[in-house]
Design a protein around this motif. Structure first.
Motif, PDB file in Angstrom:
ATOM      1  N   PHE A   1       0.864  -1.182   0.000  1.00 36.32           N
ATOM      2  CA  PHE A   1       0.000   0.000   0.000  1.00 36.32           C
ATOM      3  C   PHE A   1       0.906   1.240   0.000  1.00 36.32           C
ATOM      4  N   LEU A   2       0.688   2.132  -0.953  1.00 32.87           N
ATOM      5  CA  LEU A   2       1.446   3.378  -1.050  1.00 32.87           C
ATOM      6  C   LEU A   2       0.619   4.517  -0.472  1.00 32.87           C
ATOM      7  N   ILE A   3       1.201   5.272   0.424  1.00 34.07           N
ATOM      8  CA  ILE A   3       0.531   6.462   0.947  1.00 34.07           C
ATOM      9  C   ILE A   3       1.556   7.583   1.038  1.00 34.07           C
TER      10      ILE A   3
ATOM     11  N   VAL B   1       7.693   6.285  -8.724  1.00 32.16           N
ATOM     12  CA  VAL B   1       8.889   5.454  -8.863  1.00 32.16           C
ATOM     13  C   VAL B   1       8.736   4.141  -8.104  1.00 32.16           C
ATOM     14  N   ALA B   2       7.982   4.123  -7.009  1.00 36.65           N
ATOM     15  CA  ALA B   2       7.757   2.870  -6.288  1.00 36.65           C
ATOM     16  C   ALA B   2       7.048   1.858  -7.191  1.00 36.65           C
ATOM     17  N   LYS B   3       6.021   2.310  -7.897  1.00 36.43           N
ATOM     18  CA  LYS B   3       5.288   1.404  -8.802  1.00 36.43           C
ATOM     19  C   LYS B   3       6.171   0.928  -9.946  1.00 36.43           C
ATOM     20  N   GLU B   4       6.974   1.833 -10.490  1.00 38.82           N
ATOM     21  CA  GLU B   4       7.860   1.458 -11.597  1.00 38.82           C
ATOM     22  C   GLU B   4       8.884   0.409 -11.164  1.00 38.82           C
ATOM     23  N   LEU B   5       9.533   0.636 -10.030  1.00 40.68           N
ATOM     24  CA  LEU B   5      10.614  -0.255  -9.600  1.00 40.68           C
ATOM     25  C   LEU B   5      10.091  -1.580  -9.052  1.00 40.68           C
ATOM     26  N   LEU B   6       8.954  -1.557  -8.375  1.00 42.58           N
ATOM     27  CA  LEU B   6       8.369  -2.813  -7.914  1.00 42.58           C
ATOM     28  C   LEU B   6       7.966  -3.686  -9.101  1.00 42.58           C
ATOM     29  N   ALA B   7       7.408  -3.072 -10.130  1.00 39.00           N
ATOM     30  CA  ALA B   7       7.013  -3.831 -11.323  1.00 39.00           C
ATOM     31  C   ALA B   7       8.218  -4.477 -11.992  1.00 39.00           C
TER      32      ALA B   7
ATOM     33  N   LYS C   1      -6.005  -2.149   5.996  1.00 39.57           N
ATOM     34  CA  LYS C   1      -6.430  -3.419   6.573  1.00 39.57           C
ATOM     35  C   LYS C   1      -7.402  -4.131   5.647  1.00 39.57           C
ATOM     36  N   ALA C   2      -8.321  -3.378   5.056  1.00 41.74           N
ATOM     37  CA  ALA C   2      -9.302  -3.967   4.142  1.00 41.74           C
ATOM     38  C   ALA C   2      -8.635  -4.533   2.894  1.00 41.74           C
ATOM     39  N   ALA C   3      -7.526  -3.924   2.477  1.00 35.12           N
ATOM     40  CA  ALA C   3      -6.798  -4.387   1.290  1.00 35.12           C
ATOM     41  C   ALA C   3      -5.821  -5.516   1.610  1.00 35.12           C
ATOM     42  N   ASN C   4      -5.769  -5.906   2.895  1.00 37.48           N
ATOM     43  CA  ASN C   4      -4.854  -6.959   3.332  1.00 37.48           C
ATOM     44  C   ASN C   4      -3.398  -6.587   3.034  1.00 37.48           C
ATOM     45  N   ALA C   5      -3.055  -5.324   3.257  1.00 41.85           N
ATOM     46  CA  ALA C   5      -1.688  -4.869   2.997  1.00 41.85           C
ATOM     47  C   ALA C   5      -0.736  -5.440   4.040  1.00 41.85           C
ATOM     48  N   ASP C   6       0.362  -6.011   3.575  1.00 41.86           N
ATOM     49  CA  ASP C   6       1.405  -6.471   4.496  1.00 41.86           C
ATOM     50  C   ASP C   6       2.596  -5.520   4.523  1.00 41.86           C
ATOM     51  N   THR C   7       2.601  -4.548   3.590  1.00 42.34           N
ATOM     52  CA  THR C   7       3.718  -3.609   3.460  1.00 42.34           C
ATOM     53  C   THR C   7       3.183  -2.226   3.121  1.00 42.34           C
ATOM     54  N   VAL C   8       3.705  -1.213   3.788  1.00 40.97           N
ATOM     55  CA  VAL C   8       3.360   0.177   3.495  1.00 40.97           C
ATOM     56  C   VAL C   8       4.632   0.903   3.086  1.00 40.97           C
ATOM     57  N   ILE C   9       4.587   1.573   1.951  1.00 35.52           N
ATOM     58  CA  ILE C   9       5.706   2.397   1.498  1.00 35.52           C
ATOM     59  C   ILE C   9       5.260   3.844   1.511  1.00 35.52           C
ATOM     60  N   THR C  10       6.043   4.695   2.176  1.00 34.62           N
ATOM     61  CA  THR C  10       5.660   6.100   2.283  1.00 34.62           C
ATOM     62  C   THR C  10       6.878   7.012   2.293  1.00 34.62           C
ATOM     63  N   GLY C  11       6.721   8.153   1.645  1.00 33.92           N
ATOM     64  CA  GLY C  11       7.733   9.205   1.708  1.00 33.92           C
ATOM     65  C   GLY C  11       7.342  10.295   2.686  1.00 33.92           C
ATOM     66  N   ASN C  12       6.292  10.047   3.477  1.00 29.97           N
ATOM     67  CA  ASN C  12       5.829  11.051   4.440  1.00 29.97           C
ATOM     68  C   ASN C  12       6.924  11.443   5.422  1.00 29.97           C
TER      69      ASN C  12
ATOM     70  N   TYR D   1       8.025   0.828   5.165  1.00 31.91           N
ATOM     71  CA  TYR D   1       9.287   1.194   4.517  1.00 31.91           C
ATOM     72  C   TYR D   1       9.218   2.694   4.236  1.00 31.91           C
ATOM     73  N   THR D   2      10.126   3.439   4.869  1.00 31.71           N
ATOM     74  CA  THR D   2      10.009   4.897   4.873  1.00 31.71           C
ATOM     75  C   THR D   2      11.302   5.570   4.431  1.00 31.71           C
ATOM     76  N   TYR D   3      11.173   6.859   4.146  1.00 29.88           N
ATOM     77  CA  TYR D   3      12.331   7.706   3.899  1.00 29.88           C
ATOM     78  C   TYR D   3      12.766   8.419   5.185  1.00 29.88           C
ATOM     79  N   TYR D   4      11.792   8.714   6.073  1.00 32.03           N
ATOM     80  CA  TYR D   4      12.071   9.678   7.140  1.00 32.03           C
ATOM     81  C   TYR D   4      11.592   9.225   8.522  1.00 32.03           C
ATOM     82  N   ALA D   5      11.707   7.949   8.827  1.00 29.10           N
ATOM     83  CA  ALA D   5      11.259   7.465  10.137  1.00 29.10           C
ATOM     84  C   ALA D   5      12.104   8.020  11.279  1.00 29.10           C
ATOM     85  N   GLY D   6      13.308   8.506  10.985  1.00 24.01           N
ATOM     86  CA  GLY D   6      14.176   9.023  12.036  1.00 24.01           C
ATOM     87  C   GLY D   6      13.940  10.478  12.383  1.00 24.01           C
ATOM     88  N   VAL D   7      13.066  11.163  11.622  1.00 23.56           N
ATOM     89  CA  VAL D   7      12.843  12.591  11.849  1.00 23.56           C
ATOM     90  C   VAL D   7      12.126  12.802  13.176  1.00 23.56           C
TER      91      VAL D   7
END
Length: 308
Positions: free
Chosen positions: A169-171, A184-190, A220-231, A253-259
């Motif tokens: 799931f991308l947010i 780019v997430a969709k391109e590289l995952l594909a 949860k409804a989409a049964n996502a096991d992975t979330v990718i975010t640049g938030n 999977y994040t870019y900025y979890a340490g902020v």
């Protein structure tokens, strides 16, 4: 007598006035991203003090930070830049928001073309939209951070070997950086993991969502096991807090979890679940800049995390 004066003048040590180099920091100091902006201003002030104390720029050269609040808005960024120009400041640092960075590049290019003797240099420490160094490339812009595409290349190279990643799931925030992360997430995952399904792809307003529970319900409804975010900033802290409270069983999977703010929001629930693509984090042992981190934390009682 004249000879004595001449000899004395030759033997006297030369004195030079201190040169103060002012650097404008244009980033949010009010609004939803004020906490991040205030913390990173301390990064720069601390670094300037360190450079000044050690005379790393040479004797007599002193760096001074001047803060300007852009409220994370491209329009307010241009207002702040006008104040910078009026004060005769020739160096600008900015990093929180590629929209603001794009506005700065355009305005600084135009200013420098009209005023070549008062040219301004833009030092970008964290605005990572690839267009900033591609279609919008400027001679006056220097970026010290890897762009969105580079970071996603590394992140998806790690993901491709993770067999548990099946439903992603991308947010992301709905501005240039977030849109690029989604693309780019969709391109590289594909390309790297064609078996992976993208079960959601949401863009939300920047800094305006207070309750991410509806987005977590969709995951949860989409049964996502992975979330990718640049938030980043509160948009990530509130997102992961909502995920924790709803019991979402997914890896982030994040870019900025340490902020600043995000590690506190995640808490122990993030262990082995929260991933971040970064140059450095405090748990790395033997890092040559560790003393800088420790000194910063001792002085401000806050985390030092931006090393780009």
């Amino acid at each position: 007598m004249a000879q004595t004066k001449s000899a004395a003048s030759k033997s006297a040590p030369a004195t030079s006035a201190t040169q103060t180099v002012r650097i404008a920091y244009i980033d949010p100091q009010s609004g939803p991203f004020a906490g991040v902006g205030a913390n990173l201003l301390k990064h720069f002030q601390f670094s300037a003090d360190l450079v000044n104390a050690q005379q790393l720029a040479g004797p007599g050269v002193k760096f001074e930070m001047a803060a300007f609040d852009n409220k994370a808005s491209p329009q307010e960024t241009l207002t702040a830049l006008k104040q910078v120009i009026d004060q005769g400041i020739r160096y600008v640092v900015q990093g929180q928001g590629s929209g603001a960075a794009l506005a700065l590049i355009d305005a600084i290019d135009k200013h420098n073309e009209r005023n070549p003797n008062q040219a301004i240099v833009f030092l970008n420490y964290a605005a990572v939209d690839p267009d900033l160094t591609n279609s919008k490339c400027s001679f006056w812009h220097f970026r010290f951070d890897a762009n969105t595409d580079m970071k996603m290349e590394a992140l998806t190279t790690y993901i491709k070997d993770r067999s548990e990643v099946k439903n992603v799931f991308l947010i992301n925030q709905n501005y240039s950086h977030g849109q690029q992360v989604s693309r780019v997430a969709k391109e590289l995952l594909a390309r790297k993991r064609p078996d992976v399904k993208v079960v959601g792809d949401d863009l939300h307003p920047l800094g305006q969502v207070r309750d991410f529970a509806p987005y977590i319900a969709k995951m949860k409804a989409a049964n996502a096991d992975t979330v990718i975010t640049g938030n980043w900033g509160p948009d990530l802290a509130l997102l992961v807090r909502a995920a924790r409270e709803a019991g979402l069983n997914a890896n982030f999977y994040t870019y900025y979890a340490g902020v600043i703010g995000t590690p506190t929001a995640v808490g122990p629930a993030g262990e082995n679940r929260m991933h971040m693509i970064s140059y450095w984090h405090p748990n790395i042992t033997g890092y040559p800049g560790e003393q800088i981190y420790l000194d910063f934390k001792k002085r401000f009682n806050e985390e030092f995390y931006t090393v780009a």
